[in-house]
Design a protein around this motif. Structure first.
Motif, PDB file in Angstrom:
ATOM      1  N   SER A   3      96.124 -49.535   4.042  1.00 54.82           N
ATOM      2  CA  SER A   3      96.127 -48.451   3.059  1.00 54.82           C
ATOM      3  C   SER A   3      97.429 -48.402   2.259  1.00 54.82           C
ATOM      4  N   ALA A   4      98.500 -49.025   2.772  1.00 54.82           N
ATOM      5  CA  ALA A   4      99.769 -49.042   2.048  1.00 54.82           C
ATOM      6  C   ALA A   4      99.817 -50.171   1.018  1.00 54.82           C
ATOM      7  N   THR A   5      98.848 -51.085   1.065  1.00 60.71           N
ATOM      8  CA  THR A   5      98.808 -52.183   0.118  1.00 60.71           C
ATOM      9  C   THR A   5      98.371 -51.674  -1.249  1.00 60.71           C
ATOM     10  N   ILE A   6      99.092 -52.092  -2.274  1.00 62.94           N
ATOM     11  CA  ILE A   6      98.774 -51.657  -3.635  1.00 62.94           C
ATOM     12  C   ILE A   6      97.722 -52.591  -4.216  1.00 62.94           C
ATOM     13  N   ASP A   7      96.677 -52.010  -4.763  1.00 68.44           N
ATOM     14  CA  ASP A   7      95.612 -52.774  -5.413  1.00 68.44           C
ATOM     15  C   ASP A   7      95.912 -52.826  -6.912  1.00 68.44           C
ATOM     16  N   TRP A   8      96.247 -54.019  -7.395  1.00 70.39           N
ATOM     17  CA  TRP A   8      96.627 -54.198  -8.796  1.00 70.39           C
ATOM     18  C   TRP A   8      95.434 -54.495  -9.695  1.00 70.39           C
ATOM     19  N   ARG A   9      94.232 -54.629  -9.123  1.00 77.22           N
ATOM     20  CA  ARG A   9      93.066 -54.972  -9.945  1.00 77.22           C
ATOM     21  C   ARG A   9      92.788 -53.961 -11.063  1.00 77.22           C
ATOM     22  N   PRO A  10      92.919 -52.653 -10.818  1.00 79.38           N
ATOM     23  CA  PRO A  10      92.703 -51.722 -11.936  1.00 79.38           C
ATOM     24  C   PRO A  10      93.702 -51.919 -13.078  1.00 79.38           C
ATOM     25  N   ALA A  11      94.947 -52.239 -12.751  1.00 78.17           N
ATOM     26  CA  ALA A  11      95.950 -52.481 -13.796  1.00 78.17           C
ATOM     27  C   ALA A  11      95.603 -53.729 -14.599  1.00 78.17           C
ATOM     28  N   ILE A  12      95.162 -54.766 -13.907  1.00 82.54           N
ATOM     29  CA  ILE A  12      94.772 -56.000 -14.605  1.00 82.54           C
ATOM     30  C   ILE A  12      93.562 -55.733 -15.490  1.00 82.54           C
ATOM     31  N   PRO A  73     100.375 -52.713 -21.592  1.00 86.88           N
ATOM     32  CA  PRO A  73     100.974 -51.830 -20.580  1.00 86.88           C
ATOM     33  C   PRO A  73     100.399 -50.412 -20.579  1.00 86.88           C
ATOM     34  N   VAL A  74     100.035 -49.906 -21.763  1.00 85.70           N
ATOM     35  CA  VAL A  74      99.478 -48.551 -21.820  1.00 85.70           C
ATOM     36  C   VAL A  74      98.149 -48.496 -21.064  1.00 85.70           C
ATOM     37  N   ASN A  75      97.235 -49.419 -21.364  1.00 83.43           N
ATOM     38  CA  ASN A  75      95.935 -49.416 -20.699  1.00 83.43           C
ATOM     39  C   ASN A  75      96.057 -49.785 -19.222  1.00 83.43           C
ATOM     40  N   ALA A  76      96.928 -50.731 -18.909  1.00 82.27           N
ATOM     41  CA  ALA A  76      97.109 -51.117 -17.505  1.00 82.27           C
ATOM     42  C   ALA A  76      97.606 -49.931 -16.686  1.00 82.27           C
ATOM     43  N   SER A  77      98.585 -49.217 -17.195  1.00 80.04           N
ATOM     44  CA  SER A  77      99.112 -48.079 -16.434  1.00 80.04           C
ATOM     45  C   SER A  77      98.093 -46.947 -16.355  1.00 80.04           C
ATOM     46  N   ALA A  78      97.342 -46.732 -17.426  1.00 80.91           N
ATOM     47  CA  ALA A  78      96.322 -45.670 -17.393  1.00 80.91           C
ATOM     48  C   ALA A  78      95.267 -45.960 -16.335  1.00 80.91           C
ATOM     49  N   TYR A  79      94.730 -47.174 -16.327  1.00 82.89           N
ATOM     50  CA  TYR A  79      93.703 -47.530 -15.329  1.00 82.89           C
ATOM     51  C   TYR A  79      94.280 -47.438 -13.917  1.00 82.89           C
ATOM     52  N   PHE A  80      95.499 -47.911 -13.745  1.00 90.79           N
ATOM     53  CA  PHE A  80      96.130 -47.906 -12.424  1.00 90.79           C
ATOM     54  C   PHE A  80      96.296 -46.471 -11.908  1.00 90.79           C
ATOM     55  N   ILE A  81      96.821 -45.585 -12.763  1.00 93.42           N
ATOM     56  CA  ILE A  81      97.058 -44.193 -12.359  1.00 93.42           C
ATOM     57  C   ILE A  81      95.739 -43.470 -12.088  1.00 93.42           C
ATOM     58  N   ILE A  82      94.735 -43.717 -12.915  1.00 91.99           N
ATOM     59  CA  ILE A  82      93.426 -43.083 -12.702  1.00 91.99           C
ATOM     60  C   ILE A  82      92.851 -43.496 -11.347  1.00 91.99           C
ATOM     61  N   GLU A  83      92.888 -44.778 -11.043  1.00 92.85           N
ATOM     62  CA  GLU A  83      92.366 -45.250  -9.758  1.00 92.85           C
ATOM     63  C   GLU A  83      93.179 -44.724  -8.588  1.00 92.85           C
ATOM     64  N   LEU A  84      94.491 -44.696  -8.738  1.00 97.21           N
ATOM     65  CA  LEU A  84      95.364 -44.175  -7.681  1.00 97.21           C
ATOM     66  C   LEU A  84      95.059 -42.702  -7.429  1.00 97.21           C
ATOM     67  N   THR A  85      94.871 -41.944  -8.481  1.00 98.34           N
ATOM     68  CA  THR A  85      94.549 -40.518  -8.365  1.00 98.34           C
ATOM     69  C   THR A  85      93.182 -40.322  -7.715  1.00 98.34           C
ATOM     70  N   ASN A  86      92.190 -41.103  -8.157  1.00 94.03           N
ATOM     71  CA  ASN A  86      90.852 -41.011  -7.557  1.00 94.03           C
ATOM     72  C   ASN A  86      90.896 -41.281  -6.061  1.00 94.03           C
ATOM     73  N   ARG A  87      91.626 -42.296  -5.662  1.00 92.14           N
ATOM     74  CA  ARG A  87      91.718 -42.629  -4.232  1.00 92.14           C
ATOM     75  C   ARG A  87      92.421 -41.528  -3.452  1.00 92.14           C
ATOM     76  N   ALA A  88      93.473 -40.957  -4.038  1.00 90.39           N
ATOM     77  CA  ALA A  88      94.186 -39.874  -3.354  1.00 90.39           C
ATOM     78  C   ALA A  88      93.280 -38.652  -3.195  1.00 90.39           C
ATOM     79  N   LEU A  89      92.514 -38.335  -4.239  1.00 87.61           N
ATOM     80  CA  LEU A  89      91.597 -37.199  -4.154  1.00 87.61           C
ATOM     81  C   LEU A  89      90.493 -37.446  -3.134  1.00 87.61           C
ATOM     82  N   LEU A  90      89.957 -38.651  -3.109  1.00 89.34           N
ATOM     83  CA  LEU A  90      88.933 -38.981  -2.111  1.00 89.34           C
ATOM     84  C   LEU A  90      89.487 -38.875  -0.700  1.00 89.34           C
ATOM     85  N   GLN A  91      90.708 -39.340  -0.506  1.00 90.82           N
ATOM     86  CA  GLN A  91      91.332 -39.269   0.815  1.00 90.82           C
ATOM     87  C   GLN A  91      91.578 -37.813   1.214  1.00 90.82           C
ATOM     88  N   MET A  92      92.015 -36.993   0.274  1.00 93.79           N
ATOM     89  CA  MET A  92      92.255 -35.579   0.575  1.00 93.79           C
ATOM     90  C   MET A  92      90.952 -34.872   0.949  1.00 93.79           C
TER      91      MET A  92
END
Length: 103
Positions: A3-12, A73-92
């Motif tokens: 779970s500590a591994t960062i998934d870079w696929r959304p950024a790509i 970089p704008v789209n990569a960071s947006a997708y990355f943050i959205i996915e990170l937020t979704n995962r955090a909300l699902l975990q919560m």
């Protein structure tokens, strides 16, 4: 997967989507900009003809590199943050469900 591994696929995926978006839409955006900057009442078809006559098809993509340097970089960071937020909300929400079930 740890779970500590960062998934870079959304950024790509986000970076690639930025490339695709602007590659497909830049010519249309150039025409739109010329319409907005030109005199009122000029027909769209005349603006397209003038643009192609003045600078050719390549002229519709003038400034492509700076657009890519921004879009990736704008789209990569947006997708990355959205996915990170979704995962955090699902975990919560799954943690709260587990707490309720143990009561």
């Amino acid at each position: 997967k740890n779970s500590a591994t960062i998934d870079w696929r959304p950024a790509i995926a986000g970076g690639l989507s930025g490339i695709m978006e602007w590659t497909c839409c830049m010519a249309t955006d150039t025409i739109k900009t010329r319409l907005q900057a030109g005199p009122v009442g000029i027909p769209y078809t005349q603006v397209v003809r003038t643009a192609l006559t003045d600078s050719g098809f390549r002229g519709l993509y003038r400034g492509y590199l700076p657009v890519m340097l921004r879009a990736v970089p704008v789209n990569a960071s947006a997708y990355f943050i959205i996915e990170l937020t979704n995962r955090a909300l699902l975990q919560m929400t799954s943690n709260k469900k587990a707490q309720v079930e143990t009561m």
